[in-house]
Motif scaffolding. Structure first.
Motif, PDB file in Angstrom:
ATOM      1  N   LEU A 264     -18.325  -4.897  14.653  1.00  0.00           N
ATOM      2  CA  LEU A 264     -17.794  -4.023  13.616  1.00  0.00           C
ATOM      3  C   LEU A 264     -18.863  -3.066  13.090  1.00  0.00           C
ATOM      4  N   LEU A 265     -20.083  -3.562  12.900  1.00  0.00           N
ATOM      5  CA  LEU A 265     -21.129  -2.749  12.281  1.00  0.00           C
ATOM      6  C   LEU A 265     -21.716  -1.710  13.224  1.00  0.00           C
ATOM      7  N   PHE A 266     -21.865  -2.064  14.505  1.00  0.00           N
ATOM      8  CA  PHE A 266     -22.647  -1.225  15.400  1.00  0.00           C
ATOM      9  C   PHE A 266     -21.809  -0.440  16.416  1.00  0.00           C
ATOM     10  N   LEU A 267     -20.784  -1.065  16.972  1.00  0.00           N
ATOM     11  CA  LEU A 267     -20.060  -0.394  18.053  1.00  0.00           C
ATOM     12  C   LEU A 267     -19.230   0.796  17.600  1.00  0.00           C
ATOM     13  N   PRO A 268     -18.429   0.713  16.522  1.00  0.00           N
ATOM     14  CA  PRO A 268     -17.604   1.875  16.154  1.00  0.00           C
ATOM     15  C   PRO A 268     -18.399   3.160  15.943  1.00  0.00           C
ATOM     16  N   PRO A 269     -19.473   3.165  15.145  1.00  0.00           N
ATOM     17  CA  PRO A 269     -20.169   4.453  14.957  1.00  0.00           C
ATOM     18  C   PRO A 269     -20.824   4.979  16.225  1.00  0.00           C
ATOM     19  N   LEU A 270     -21.394   4.081  17.046  1.00  0.00           N
ATOM     20  CA  LEU A 270     -22.074   4.534  18.257  1.00  0.00           C
ATOM     21  C   LEU A 270     -21.079   5.071  19.292  1.00  0.00           C
ATOM     22  N   LEU A 271     -19.971   4.359  19.482  1.00  0.00           N
ATOM     23  CA  LEU A 271     -18.963   4.834  20.437  1.00  0.00           C
ATOM     24  C   LEU A 271     -18.271   6.094  19.926  1.00  0.00           C
ATOM     25  N   PHE A 272     -18.040   6.155  18.624  1.00  0.00           N
ATOM     26  CA  PHE A 272     -17.459   7.360  18.014  1.00  0.00           C
ATOM     27  C   PHE A 272     -18.361   8.566  18.261  1.00  0.00           C
ATOM     28  N   LEU A 273     -19.658   8.387  18.069  1.00  0.00           N
ATOM     29  CA  LEU A 273     -20.594   9.491  18.264  1.00  0.00           C
ATOM     30  C   LEU A 273     -20.670   9.896  19.735  1.00  0.00           C
ATOM     31  N   ASP A 274     -20.647   8.917  20.634  1.00  0.00           N
ATOM     32  CA  ASP A 274     -20.639   9.247  22.066  1.00  0.00           C
ATOM     33  C   ASP A 274     -19.397  10.051  22.431  1.00  0.00           C
ATOM     34  N   GLY A 275     -18.232   9.620  21.932  1.00  0.00           N
ATOM     35  CA  GLY A 275     -17.008  10.357  22.212  1.00  0.00           C
ATOM     36  C   GLY A 275     -16.999  11.739  21.587  1.00  0.00           C
ATOM     37  N   TRP A 276     -17.651  11.870  20.439  1.00  0.00           N
ATOM     38  CA  TRP A 276     -17.720  13.147  19.733  1.00  0.00           C
ATOM     39  C   TRP A 276     -18.604  14.146  20.486  1.00  0.00           C
ATOM     40  N   ARG A 277     -19.741  13.671  20.994  1.00  0.00           N
ATOM     41  CA  ARG A 277     -20.747  14.576  21.549  1.00  0.00           C
ATOM     42  C   ARG A 277     -20.675  14.754  23.059  1.00  0.00           C
ATOM     43  N   ILE A 278     -19.987  13.889  23.765  1.00  0.00           N
ATOM     44  CA  ILE A 278     -19.943  14.033  25.218  1.00  0.00           C
ATOM     45  C   ILE A 278     -19.229  15.335  25.568  1.00  0.00           C
ATOM     46  N   PRO A 279     -19.763  16.112  26.517  1.00  0.00           N
ATOM     47  CA  PRO A 279     -19.091  17.368  26.906  1.00  0.00           C
ATOM     48  C   PRO A 279     -17.700  17.092  27.482  1.00  0.00           C
ATOM     49  N   LYS A 280     -16.681  17.616  26.835  1.00  0.00           N
ATOM     50  CA  LYS A 280     -15.312  17.304  27.237  1.00  0.00           C
ATOM     51  C   LYS A 280     -14.951  17.917  28.581  1.00  0.00           C
ATOM     52  N   ASP A 281     -15.437  19.150  28.851  1.00  0.00           N
ATOM     53  CA  ASP A 281     -15.105  19.760  30.131  1.00  0.00           C
ATOM     54  C   ASP A 281     -15.711  18.975  31.280  1.00  0.00           C
ATOM     55  N   ALA A 282     -16.955  18.476  31.080  1.00  0.00           N
ATOM     56  CA  ALA A 282     -17.587  17.663  32.119  1.00  0.00           C
ATOM     57  C   ALA A 282     -16.860  16.333  32.296  1.00  0.00           C
ATOM     58  N   LEU A 283     -16.404  15.743  31.185  1.00  0.00           N
ATOM     59  CA  LEU A 283     -15.682  14.474  31.260  1.00  0.00           C
ATOM     60  C   LEU A 283     -14.363  14.639  32.000  1.00  0.00           C
ATOM     61  N   PHE A 284     -13.596  15.663  31.657  1.00  0.00           N
ATOM     62  CA  PHE A 284     -12.289  15.857  32.282  1.00  0.00           C
ATOM     63  C   PHE A 284     -12.423  16.291  33.741  1.00  0.00           C
ATOM     64  N   LYS A 285     -13.522  16.972  34.069  1.00  0.00           N
ATOM     65  CA  LYS A 285     -13.718  17.404  35.449  1.00  0.00           C
ATOM     66  C   LYS A 285     -13.884  16.207  36.384  1.00  0.00           C
ATOM     67  N   ASP A 286     -14.533  15.166  35.907  1.00  0.00           N
ATOM     68  CA  ASP A 286     -14.758  13.966  36.714  1.00  0.00           C
ATOM     69  C   ASP A 286     -13.966  12.781  36.181  1.00  0.00           C
ATOM     70  N   LEU A 287     -12.803  13.062  35.567  1.00  0.00           N
ATOM     71  CA  LEU A 287     -12.040  11.993  34.930  1.00  0.00           C
ATOM     72  C   LEU A 287     -11.585  10.944  35.943  1.00  0.00           C
ATOM     73  N   SER A 288     -11.180  11.381  37.134  1.00  0.00           N
ATOM     74  CA  SER A 288     -10.720  10.413  38.132  1.00  0.00           C
ATOM     75  C   SER A 288     -11.848   9.459  38.527  1.00  0.00           C
ATOM     76  N   THR A 289     -13.049   9.989  38.713  1.00  0.00           N
ATOM     77  CA  THR A 289     -14.192   9.129  39.047  1.00  0.00           C
ATOM     78  C   THR A 289     -14.509   8.179  37.907  1.00  0.00           C
ATOM     79  N   VAL A 290     -14.447   8.678  36.664  1.00  0.00           N
ATOM     80  CA  VAL A 290     -14.730   7.843  35.500  1.00  0.00           C
ATOM     81  C   VAL A 290     -13.724   6.700  35.396  1.00  0.00           C
ATOM     82  N   VAL A 291     -12.445   7.006  35.582  1.00  0.00           N
ATOM     83  CA  VAL A 291     -11.405   5.965  35.496  1.00  0.00           C
ATOM     84  C   VAL A 291     -11.571   4.939  36.616  1.00  0.00           C
ATOM     85  N   GLU A 292     -11.918   5.412  37.808  1.00  0.00           N
ATOM     86  CA  GLU A 292     -12.140   4.479  38.912  1.00  0.00           C
ATOM     87  C   GLU A 292     -13.258   3.493  38.588  1.00  0.00           C
TER      88      GLU A 292
END
Length: 537
Positions: free
Chosen positions: A51-79
């Protein structure tokens, strides 16, 4: 306080060492030293830890990760995040049970589930000295954002199977769909509601920087708690909230001072939380090692070297599964993207090996294995819990060491496929912004000068400002040698301005030390110079 002090000291030690040792390993070592003093040791509550550590860190990763780069390789990420996790749970579960018959199959699956998620925090720290290629890092970050949820879902069903002795594949699949779908929905919905509400309040009554920052800190915790309350994935809720936050911020902009201060606050939270996680891991080692004799006895052996052999065998199995999956995934991707009539190319083995070594285990693995229950439903001890905790800890440490040694060797001189240049997009955006600025200056200039005797002053100031924007447009719209010359001129101007800013700062500091100006005025001037320096760096 001791944990935070260890984080600060670890950063200094890692920079002082003559060899390139990743900061997480230094933090684990310091945590081990702290853990030897029993009265300072933190008793780790897994649920509170998550509760203390994972929500803020994962939230920040999701906030700052480049979305175009993530969606471009979404199939590889899901695999990687779903397929590889399921393969790891099944394959490693049978392997662990085969190696250690004393560990029930359900417990072996539980252990396989907690060692399946990867940890981007450790990879980022290791890559600080030997940078990982951007696209590869984006894939690893996206994988780690999603595989935490799938690994922990598998862990829940493995624990339920161990406690009840039954398992339903249909029920597990439906539950997974609910946990993932509801978790994502909660994160998206909460973020949209909160950001729209605070935007409405800001428009009507003004914006308070401190409140805006505090709201951004509370969002991941709210998403996590609401999702867990409805038996959904709090981890995916925090990730979804972070991804949604980046899109919501585009349409509902905060004040510039709010964004700058908020970035500073989040950078501090990230630095402190990341460090404390590894210090806490080191703190748990003395207690885990104290029961080493009983752990060895459970395996049916007398030598503790058998435990080391098990850790090595598990790491070999994880590496083999990950290498095979990555190679097949990249091979399929290349074949799918190859032009018609061509067979595509084979993925470079060093790239596949680097992706395999980058599968470092960390905080999720530690927190997950500590959630194994202490007793069964009838009150008897949970079978193999101490052994599972030891093996998971061994996997974390071994993967960190392997990545620290292997990644620099594999990445040195590795040629990656060229990334598409974004220079044209940047030039287009800068030109469009400059043109909009010129129109705004002209409009405001005429409005301010209307009916005034000193209208020529407004015209001169406006012309000076617009000339700067026109120079930007010309430098970005030029072709060939003219564009190169303009960019060289920009670099020279940047160096000269940075030198001037540094000279201004030194002079103001000298005047302040001589009590020529007060501290409040000195801080104001220094702040202005800091903003200028950030602008040109």
């Amino acid at each position: 306080m001791i944990l935070l002090l260890a984080v600060v000291v670890s950063g200094a030690i890692s920079r002082m060492l003559p060899v390139a040792l990743p900061t997480p390993l230094v933090q684990i070592a310091l945590g081990f030293v702290v853990g030897l003093a029993g009265h300072w040791r933190v008793t780790l509550d897994p649920e509170l830890f998550m509760l203390l550590f994972l929500p803020p860190l994962l939230f920040l990763d999701g906030w700052r990760i480049p979305k175009d780069a993530l969606f471009k390789d979404l199939s590889t990420v899901v695999e990687l995040a779903l397929g590889l996790v399921l393969l790891t749970v099944v394959g490693m579960g049978f392997l662990i049970h085969w190696m250690i018959p004393a560990m029930p199959l359900a417990v072996a699956f539980a252990l396989a589930a907690v060692i399946s998620p990867t940890d981007p925090i450790a990879v980022s720290a290791i890559a600080a000295r030997v940078p990982i290629p951007k696209r590869m890092m984006h894939i690893l970050e996206g994988e780690s954002l999603l595989n935490d949820a799938s690994g922990l879902v598998c862990l829940r069903f493995a624990i339920a199977a161990a406690l009840t002795g039954t398992f339903s594949a249909t029920g597990a699949a439906l539950s997974f769909v609910w946990m993932a779908g509801a978790g994502i929905l909660v994160g998206v919905a909460l973020t949209l509601v909160v950001t729209r509400a605070k935007a409405w309040v800001s428009r009507r009554f003004g914006e308070e920087t401190g409140s805006q920052i505090l709201i951004s800190v509370l969002i991941p915790f709210g998403a996590y708690l609401i999702a867990e309350h409805v038996h959904a994935s709090g981890i995916l809720a925090a990730v979804a909230a972070g991804v949604t936050m980046s899109f919501a911020e585009i349409s509902r902009q905060a004040l510039a001072v709010t964004r700058m201060r908020r970035n500073s606050v989040w950078d501090t939270i990230q630095f402190a939380a990341n460090g404390i996680i590894f210090v806490l891991l080191g703190e748990q080692l003395p207690e885990i090692l104290s029961g080493l004799d009983q752990t060895v006895e459970m395996t049916g052996h007398t030598s503790p070297w058998w435990l080391a052999l098990y850790v090595v065998a598990i790491m070999a199995g994880l590496a083999a599964l990950r290498f095979t999956w990555v190679w097949v995934s990249l091979r399929i991707t290349l074949l799918r993207r190859a032009p018609s009539g061509k067979t595509g190319t084979r993925p470079p083995w060093r790239l596949v090996a680097a992706m395999s070594f980058a599968g470092v285990r960390g905080a999720i693995t530690l927190a997950g294995v500590l959630t194994l229950p202490l007793t069964m439903g009838d009150g008897t001890p949970f079978p193999g819990r101490e052994l599972a905790v030891f093996l998971a800890t061994g996997v974390i440490l071994t993967s960190l060491v392997m990545a620290s040694l292997g990644l620099p060797l594999l990445l040195r001189g590795l040629t990656m496929p060229p990334e598409p240049s974004q220079q044209a997009e940047e030039d287009m955006a800068r030109v469009a912004a400059a043109e909009a600025a010129i129109r705004a200056v002209e409009r405001v200039q005429h409005a301010l000068a209307e009916g005034r005797d000193d209208a020529d002053v407004y015209a001169a100031v406006g012309a000076r400002i617009m000339d700067g924007y026109r120079e930007r447009i010309e430098s970005r719209a030029a072709d060939g040698d003219l564009r190169n010359e303009a960019r060289a001129s920009e670099r020279i101007e940047r160096d000269l301005r940075l030198a001037a800013v540094q000279a201004e700062r030194d002079q103001i500091a000298r005047i302040a030390r001589d009590r020529g100006i007060g501290s409040e005025l000195a801080n104001k001037l220094m702040r202005e110079l800091d903003l200028l320096e950030v602008r040109y760096k």
